[in-house]
Design a protein around this motif. Structure first.
Motif, PDB file in Angstrom:
ATOM      1  N   PRO A  80      15.305  -3.326  60.638  1.00 25.99           N
ATOM      2  CA  PRO A  80      13.941  -3.224  61.149  1.00 25.99           C
ATOM      3  C   PRO A  80      13.555  -4.463  61.955  1.00 25.99           C
ATOM      4  N   GLU A  81      14.367  -5.521  61.868  1.00 25.93           N
ATOM      5  CA  GLU A  81      14.113  -6.773  62.585  1.00 25.93           C
ATOM      6  C   GLU A  81      15.412  -7.576  62.524  1.00 25.93           C
ATOM      7  N   GLN A  82      15.443  -8.728  63.211  1.00 28.92           N
ATOM      8  CA  GLN A  82      16.715  -9.434  63.311  1.00 28.92           C
ATOM      9  C   GLN A  82      16.806 -10.744  62.536  1.00 28.92           C
ATOM     10  N   THR A  83      15.661 -11.321  62.210  1.00 25.20           N
ATOM     11  CA  THR A  83      15.718 -12.662  61.629  1.00 25.20           C
ATOM     12  C   THR A  83      16.578 -12.709  60.368  1.00 25.20           C
ATOM     13  N   ALA A  84      16.359 -11.748  59.471  1.00 27.06           N
ATOM     14  CA  ALA A  84      17.116 -11.751  58.212  1.00 27.06           C
ATOM     15  C   ALA A  84      18.610 -11.678  58.484  1.00 27.06           C
ATOM     16  N   SER A  85      19.012 -10.820  59.423  1.00 26.63           N
ATOM     17  CA  SER A  85      20.437 -10.664  59.729  1.00 26.63           C
ATOM     18  C   SER A  85      21.021 -11.952  60.310  1.00 26.63           C
ATOM     19  N   ILE A  86      20.264 -12.582  61.201  1.00 27.69           N
ATOM     20  CA  ILE A  86      20.791 -13.785  61.856  1.00 27.69           C
ATOM     21  C   ILE A  86      20.895 -14.929  60.850  1.00 27.69           C
ATOM     22  N   VAL A  87      19.907 -15.053  59.982  1.00 29.08           N
ATOM     23  CA  VAL A  87      19.980 -16.106  58.964  1.00 29.08           C
ATOM     24  C   VAL A  87      21.135 -15.812  57.995  1.00 29.08           C
ATOM     25  N   ARG A  88      21.303 -14.531  57.630  1.00 34.86           N
ATOM     26  CA  ARG A  88      22.437 -14.164  56.776  1.00 34.86           C
ATOM     27  C   ARG A  88      23.754 -14.568  57.443  1.00 34.86           C
ATOM     28  N   ALA A  89      23.915 -14.222  58.727  1.00 40.88           N
ATOM     29  CA  ALA A  89      25.151 -14.534  59.445  1.00 40.88           C
ATOM     30  C   ALA A  89      25.354 -16.052  59.540  1.00 40.88           C
ATOM     31  N   TYR A  90      24.246 -16.763  59.737  1.00 39.73           N
ATOM     32  CA  TYR A  90      24.329 -18.225  59.813  1.00 39.73           C
ATOM     33  C   TYR A  90      24.802 -18.800  58.481  1.00 39.73           C
ATOM     34  N   LEU A  91      24.216 -18.327  57.389  1.00 45.33           N
ATOM     35  CA  LEU A  91      24.571 -18.876  56.078  1.00 45.33           C
ATOM     36  C   LEU A  91      26.051 -18.624  55.769  1.00 45.33           C
ATOM     37  N   GLU A  92      26.540 -17.486  56.220  1.00 44.95           N
ATOM     38  CA  GLU A  92      27.939 -17.173  55.931  1.00 44.95           C
ATOM     39  C   GLU A  92      28.890 -18.009  56.786  1.00 44.95           C
ATOM     40  N   ASN A  93      28.430 -18.443  57.970  1.00 43.95           N
ATOM     41  CA  ASN A  93      29.331 -19.106  58.920  1.00 43.95           C
ATOM     42  C   ASN A  93      28.878 -20.509  59.314  1.00 43.95           C
ATOM     43  N   ALA A  94      27.981 -21.096  58.530  1.00 46.18           N
ATOM     44  CA  ALA A  94      27.339 -22.357  58.933  1.00 46.18           C
ATOM     45  C   ALA A  94      28.351 -23.434  59.320  1.00 46.18           C
ATOM     46  N   HIS A  95      29.471 -23.487  58.596  1.00 46.70           N
ATOM     47  CA  HIS A  95      30.439 -24.563  58.863  1.00 46.70           C
ATOM     48  C   HIS A  95      31.074 -24.452  60.249  1.00 46.70           C
ATOM     49  N   ASP A  96      31.079 -23.257  60.848  1.00 47.93           N
ATOM     50  CA  ASP A  96      31.690 -23.090  62.175  1.00 47.93           C
ATOM     51  C   ASP A  96      30.661 -23.125  63.301  1.00 47.93           C
ATOM     52  N   LEU A  97      29.402 -23.215  62.956  1.00 55.12           N
ATOM     53  CA  LEU A  97      28.374 -23.088  63.994  1.00 55.12           C
ATOM     54  C   LEU A  97      27.728 -24.433  64.302  1.00 55.12           C
ATOM     55  N   PRO A  98      27.206 -24.585  65.529  1.00 51.93           N
ATOM     56  CA  PRO A  98      26.526 -25.834  65.879  1.00 51.93           C
ATOM     57  C   PRO A  98      25.290 -26.036  65.008  1.00 51.93           C
ATOM     58  N   ASN A  99      24.869 -27.274  64.864  1.00 49.71           N
ATOM     59  CA  ASN A  99      23.647 -27.572  64.129  1.00 49.71           C
ATOM     60  C   ASN A  99      22.733 -28.440  64.976  1.00 49.71           C
ATOM     61  N   PRO A 100      21.534 -28.040  65.286  1.00 47.93           N
ATOM     62  CA  PRO A 100      20.938 -26.760  64.903  1.00 47.93           C
ATOM     63  C   PRO A 100      21.617 -25.576  65.595  1.00 47.93           C
ATOM     64  N   PHE A 101      21.472 -24.431  64.963  1.00 50.55           N
ATOM     65  CA  PHE A 101      22.009 -23.206  65.552  1.00 50.55           C
ATOM     66  C   PHE A 101      20.880 -22.506  66.292  1.00 50.55           C
ATOM     67  N   LYS A 102      21.015 -22.453  67.617  1.00 52.52           N
ATOM     68  CA  LYS A 102      19.996 -21.809  68.443  1.00 52.52           C
ATOM     69  C   LYS A 102      20.556 -20.479  68.924  1.00 52.52           C
ATOM     70  N   ALA A 103      20.060 -19.397  68.325  1.00 45.88           N
ATOM     71  CA  ALA A 103      20.607 -18.065  68.595  1.00 45.88           C
ATOM     72  C   ALA A 103      19.564 -17.181  69.261  1.00 45.88           C
ATOM     73  N   TYR A 104      20.026 -16.256  70.111  1.00 43.80           N
ATOM     74  CA  TYR A 104      19.095 -15.248  70.623  1.00 43.80           C
ATOM     75  C   TYR A 104      19.753 -13.888  70.606  1.00 43.80           C
ATOM     76  N   HIS A 105      18.918 -12.857  70.616  1.00 47.49           N
ATOM     77  CA  HIS A 105      19.418 -11.485  70.626  1.00 47.49           C
ATOM     78  C   HIS A 105      18.554 -10.635  71.526  1.00 47.49           C
ATOM     79  N   VAL A 106      19.124  -9.581  72.030  1.00 49.44           N
ATOM     80  CA  VAL A 106      18.398  -8.558  72.775  1.00 49.44           C
ATOM     81  C   VAL A 106      18.894  -7.264  72.156  1.00 49.44           C
ATOM     82  N   SER A 107      18.081  -6.637  71.315  1.00 49.09           N
ATOM     83  CA  SER A 107      18.666  -5.553  70.515  1.00 49.09           C
ATOM     84  C   SER A 107      17.628  -4.551  70.017  1.00 49.09           C
ATOM     85  N   GLN A 108      18.138  -3.416  69.594  1.00 53.22           N
ATOM     86  CA  GLN A 108      17.297  -2.337  69.065  1.00 53.22           C
ATOM     87  C   GLN A 108      16.936  -2.576  67.609  1.00 53.22           C
TER      88      GLN A 108
END
Ligand code: AMP
Length: 430
Positions: A80-108
């Protein structure tokens, strides 16, 4: 066989699809300009993700989730929205991602609400999230990006409201204060508002019936009850927006109901839309969200803008719908010999990066011109017997609104057609 798509969904077809594509492109450009990286998360997630982050009392969970059981008996939900999914994905992959993690989406996104103008069951959002920084500069950047994106779409009658809703330090005491103020008058409130008072007191300001009564308007406001740290953060956000030239108003009643939202909240609205659907999007800080998902405390701030709404607001304000309509050049070949020449011209144009199309059959000039117009072409290149002999093409503008008999036409050597288009701002001609 039913040809209509399911209720609350819509086919996006030309020219609306061209306009939507223009919005997508602008979203990608804007986000990348500010250093955000593109992400995609699954269209469906474990239901628990949204159940946890939407809270038991929120409308999305109680009424609007597209939840289904898959063949393995798991409960899944269309996001129904993206924030929860993006934070979930970040938490699972935090060690491989830049910090801060600046993400964007264009999605349904998918919400099973009651469909109406500006409210669909499948709709499109452009959203950004900055995860891992608590500093107010991150809030300012996110808001400035949203503002820039919307203003760039020609939405001049744009309103930006900003507020702070405090944090775990100051909100509990404020909540008690608000309840103490309203409780004695509970009988004067309608049922919806009374329920909110019990389950989610801050949301009384959003009550449809009573939200604007003197009683509710007179209630203590969170922004007058901030702790030192939240007050400083809010002041820094406002100063940052001023310094950046972002116009905004402080709306002390702009609230969010869930505990994981902290400090900054904001909303963009358009005067071009009716009150009920005037919100183009909004966002805020959610420093408590990562912990709700079982991760370590991780600050975050972001927004989600509704692209379908933005598209609705655009023509109403006289803004030009974005996106090139059709091809630069529709090649009209008349006769067998001309078809060979035309096919080569078509290939040359495409190889030079100039969008081009043609009819697949040898049809009369009039019929081909009609096809070109319907295809949204800016120009036609007409090649008939005479042009084949002369080694030329007639270039004719197809700009809309042209009066009969006043068409500009120019005879250009065949091997100069590609250059001619390179010199012309053909996209502006439509
Ligand atoms: P939200 O995620 O609820 O904060 O919504 C952000 C923005 O998405 C809203 O301001 C709307 O522009 C858009 N939006 C939300 N729900 C819908 C919907 N059902 N149909 C179309 N747009 C929506």
């Amino acid at each position: 066989m039913e040809l209509q798509p399911p209720r609350g969904t819509a086919d996006l077809l030309p020219p609306a699809s061209d306009a939507m594509l223009g919005l997508y492109e602008a979203a990608h450009r804007s986000a990348r300009l500010f250093g955000f990286r593109y992400v995609e998360t699954p269209t469906f997630e474990h239901t628990e993700l949204f159940a946890r982050t939407s809270g038991e009392t929120s409308d999305v969970v109680t009424k609007e989730m597209y939840t289904f059981e898959d063949k393995g008996g798991r409960s899944l939900t269309l996001r129904p929205e993206q924030t929860a999914s993006i934070v979930r994905a970040y938490l699972e992959n935090a060690h491989d991602l830049p910090n801060p993690f600046k993400a964007y989406h264009v999605s349904q996104q998918f919400r099973h609400g009651r469909p109406q103008a500006g409210r669909l069951r499948e709709f499109r959002q452009f959203g950004v999230e900055t995860i891992g920084v608590a500093a107010p500069g991150a809030d300012v950047e996110v808001i400035a990006l949203g503002d820039r994106f919307l203003r760039g779409r020609g939405l001049d009658d744009l309103e930006l409201q900003v507020n702070s809703i405090g944090d775990a330090e100051c909100r509990p005491a404020y909540r008690e204060k608000l309840i103490a103020y309203l409780e004695p008058h509970a009988a004067e409130l309608d049922e919806d508002c009374r329920t909110r008072l019990r389950t989610n007191p801050l949301r009384v300001f959003d009550c449809k019936v009573d939200g604007k009564t003197p009683l509710v308007l007179g209630a203590p406001m969170i922004s007058d009850n901030l702790c030192q740290a939240c007050a400083e953060h809010f002041a820094a956000v406002r100063n940052g927006l001023d310094a950046d030239g972002v116009a905004f108003e402080h709306d002390p009643r702009l609230v969010r109901g869930l505990d994981y939202y902290t400090r900054t909240t904001f909303e963009f609205a358009s005067g071009a839309l009716s009150q009920a659907q005037s919100a183009l999007g909004g966002g805020g800080r959610y420093d408590g969200l990562a912990e709700v998902l079982g991760g370590p405390a991780t600050p975050g701030v972001g927004f989600a803008l509704g692209l379908d709404r933005i598209l609705l607001a655009m023509p109403a304000t006289g803004a030009r719908t974005p996106g090139g309509a059709g091809v630069a050049c529709f090649v009209v070949a008349l006769g067998a010999e001309a078809t060979t020449v035309g096919t080569r011209l078509l290939k040359d144009l495409r190889e030079a990066g100039i969008p081009a199309a043609s009819a697949f059959e040898d049809r009369p000039l009039k019929a081909q011109l009609r096809m070109a117009d319907r295809a949204g072409a800016a120009y036609v290149a007409i090649v008939g017997e005479r042009e084949v002999e002369a080694g030329t093409a007639q270039l004719r503008r197809l700009a809309s609104g042209e009066r009969e008999g006043e068409q500009e036409q120019e005879e250009v050597p065949l091997d100069d057609v590609v250059n001619w288009f390179s010199r012309t701002d053909w996209a502006a001609e439509r």
